[in-house]
Design an enzyme around this catalytic site. Sequence first.
Site, short mmCIF file in Angstrom:
data_model
loop_
_atom_site.label_atom_id
_atom_site.label_comp_id
_atom_site.label_asym_id
_atom_site.label_seq_id
_atom_site.Cartn_x
_atom_site.Cartn_y
_atom_site.Cartn_z
N TRP A 1 0.81 -1.21 0.00
CA TRP A 1 0.00 0.00 0.00
C TRP A 1 0.85 1.27 0.00
CZ3 TRP A 1 -0.76 3.38 4.47
CH2 TRP A 1 -0.01 3.01 5.58
N ASP A 2 2.14 1.10 0.21
CA ASP A 2 3.05 2.24 0.19
C ASP A 2 2.91 3.06 -1.10
OD1 ASP A 2 3.84 0.19 1.91
OD2 ASP A 2 5.96 0.56 1.68
N GLU B 1 2.23 -1.79 13.15
CA GLU B 1 2.31 -3.25 13.19
C GLU B 1 2.91 -3.76 14.50
OE1 GLU B 1 2.69 -3.89 8.36
OE2 GLU B 1 4.50 -3.90 9.60
N LYS C 1 5.19 1.73 15.88
CA LYS C 1 6.17 1.54 14.82
C LYS C 1 6.14 2.70 13.83
CE LYS C 1 7.43 -1.78 11.18
NZ LYS C 1 6.99 -2.96 10.43
N GLN C 2 4.95 3.14 13.48
CA GLN C 2 4.80 4.22 12.49
C GLN C 2 3.49 4.94 12.74
OE1 GLN C 2 4.35 1.20 9.17
NE2 GLN C 2 3.11 2.85 8.34
#
Length: 762
Positions: free
Chosen positions: A355-356, A486, A598-599
Amino acid sequence: MKNYIIHDPWHIIEDQFRAEHNEFSESIFSIGNGRMGQRANFEETYSGKTMQGSYLAGVYYPDKTRVGWWKNGYPDYFAKVINAVQWIGLDIRIDGVLLDLAQCEISGFERRLDMKAGVLYRTFMAKMPCGAVVEVTAKRMYHLFQSDTASLQYTLRVVNRDAAVSICSYLNGDVINRDSNYDERFWVPIAEDIQDDLVLVTETKKTKFRVEARLRNVFYVGGVAQSSGSKRKETLYVGEELSAHLKAGESIRIEKYIAIVSSLNHPLDKLTEAAQNSLKQIASKSYIELIQLQTAAWARIWEESDIQIEGDIAAQQAIRFNIFQLNQTYTGEDARLNIGPKGFTGEKYGGVTYWDTEAYCLPFYLATQQPSIARNLLLYRYQHLEKAIENAGKLGFNNGAALYPMVTVNGEECHNEWEITFEEIHRNGAIAYAIYNYIRYTNDSAYLTTHGLEVLIGISRFWAQRVNWSEQKQRYVMLGVTGPNEYENNVNNNWYTNRIAVWCLRYTLDVIAQQQTQQEDRLYALLSKLQFKEKESALWLRIVDNMYFPEDNERGVFLQQDGFLDKELIPTTDLPAEVRPLNQHWSWDRILRSCYIKQADVLQGLYFFEDEFDEETIRRNYDFYEPLTVHESSLSPCVHAILAAKLGKEDKAYEFYLRTARLDLDDYNNDTDDGLHVTSMAGTWLAIVEGFAGMRVRHGKLHFRTFIPKNWQSYAFHVQFRGAKLFIKVKQEDVEVKNLSNTKISIIFNGEQLLVEPELKS
């Protein structure tokens, strides 16, 4: 972190050989041309630490999934872009001794990537075990001007004595991926030929991709061209060797010209003709001419996409490195290709699509290339819609519900971690958001009825079936998901996932309503084809109006998911440096129980949908989540940089820009050895253009709200928008805006409306 890459505005340079970091350097100095590419492996034999990597876009292998516990709906394979023919190889012997830098005393070593011209250089002096001292200069290109070809020039001089020198140039098809399950090899031999050019024809197992590599060697001794050397062939190998006796100071040079074509792009009976024609075109030119063509091709790219920074060489080098890697990974010439997270630089993630692309890369191509390039990224997903419907069907969804894969090369899900494959469903939302982003940027509303709306309806049908009604909450909920963070798996009501699901449903309904007034006949034909019923609209509206979103009213923040506040909230500043990155030091159990992110997760939603929230809401959420974020995903710092810029946190914005920009060059996360983070490189561009320059599209107009980091003198970039091409330069004291097209444009710049007249006259 590593900090030995020399700062330079147009070059990536290492000035000595560091054997312990060679795999890192192989990643950093990777080159490609959108059709194929390669890690910066040495041409000559190297027995030290190295990871072979030569890749062909779109040529893949379905490596059997290797898991301990099979689950219904689990993909049978993990698709990966595989190691292809090794064409750069040279076996070089001096007085019978093999040249191998792992066995030599090395001096004067330099590896240099010229980003302006797209050429990789390497020079070194080596004292061999036999006592001979050799000096080598190597140049290598993957031609941007003819993407099924590449070339190299390798010059060796014996410095200190006379010596017998032999060079064997070869094609080797007996290659393997380091991450191959069960050590499986992917290629079978079809043909080897040494009559004229060296020819190696191979085919992948299972997928039956046929590849023909055709190599022409040109040898020079003392500057004089030689007749061809002696040739030999074996299974999956062809080689040509030339031997010469060199006097001290004399040189031998080889130029290798390669064409690599595949059945992905040519019928089987036309492969040889295609390879011959491509090789003929490049082999008829001198190496100087090839470099000139390469430089001209890259000049056209840089004219559109360069960002110029004055006053900060590290930042300048970094943004150009990121832009360079993006453009050599994807050129947009083929809608069947996409952007792998590692591009042509390594094996991790299989080189396939995540999906990036939609969330981070699309805006870069929208603003720096013609709309057809971004449109091809959307068409890639449209072509896979039936597979997305099949993917959803395997999990029990029906009525045309579409679940796009987390990882794919051909539309089928092939990810091999269950908590991602089954649960990280927010990726569906990124596909829909990309359609919205493309339409609002280009105003190409015709795409909606021809392609986009069909995808939106499939995605919306998935969301409508994925939620369920909670009697306890009297709201629709979404259970058992993984959000962008994640470091949390199998959670309930991830705020971002719920938010983007509701947005997708609402946007799809808005598009249907819009098309009723603009393309009524086409709309009804499409709805009839999809058997779309009015009751679906009614259900979607109920979900939109009654979705549950976890919040903490006391703090005034959206909760990442149910139960997030049950965690012990300890800021990342309290983490000892020796446990970072967490994923290399903590157990997965410990990570999952921690508060660490994580992000960007909630903040990802606030980035996408910032116009739905006031600035104070965004600020409260940023101030709550940013201290808990470890940025161990390459996709994280850019979102934080953009939001920090919006909130006036200029120092933070610059800090996160530098982290995303130099993520690989400085190896922030100690994971660049296995390849670059190519898709997140678009985030570097976003951090400047959407962060520092504040570019947004609102109501069909470009808006800018600019600031400049304190240590920069200026920064400048181009953006294309609906036929206009703007040049924006932001200085410490003022700004400069030019219209380098023949289309006038009205923009909102730092709160004022500007009509920017064309500087080019039609």
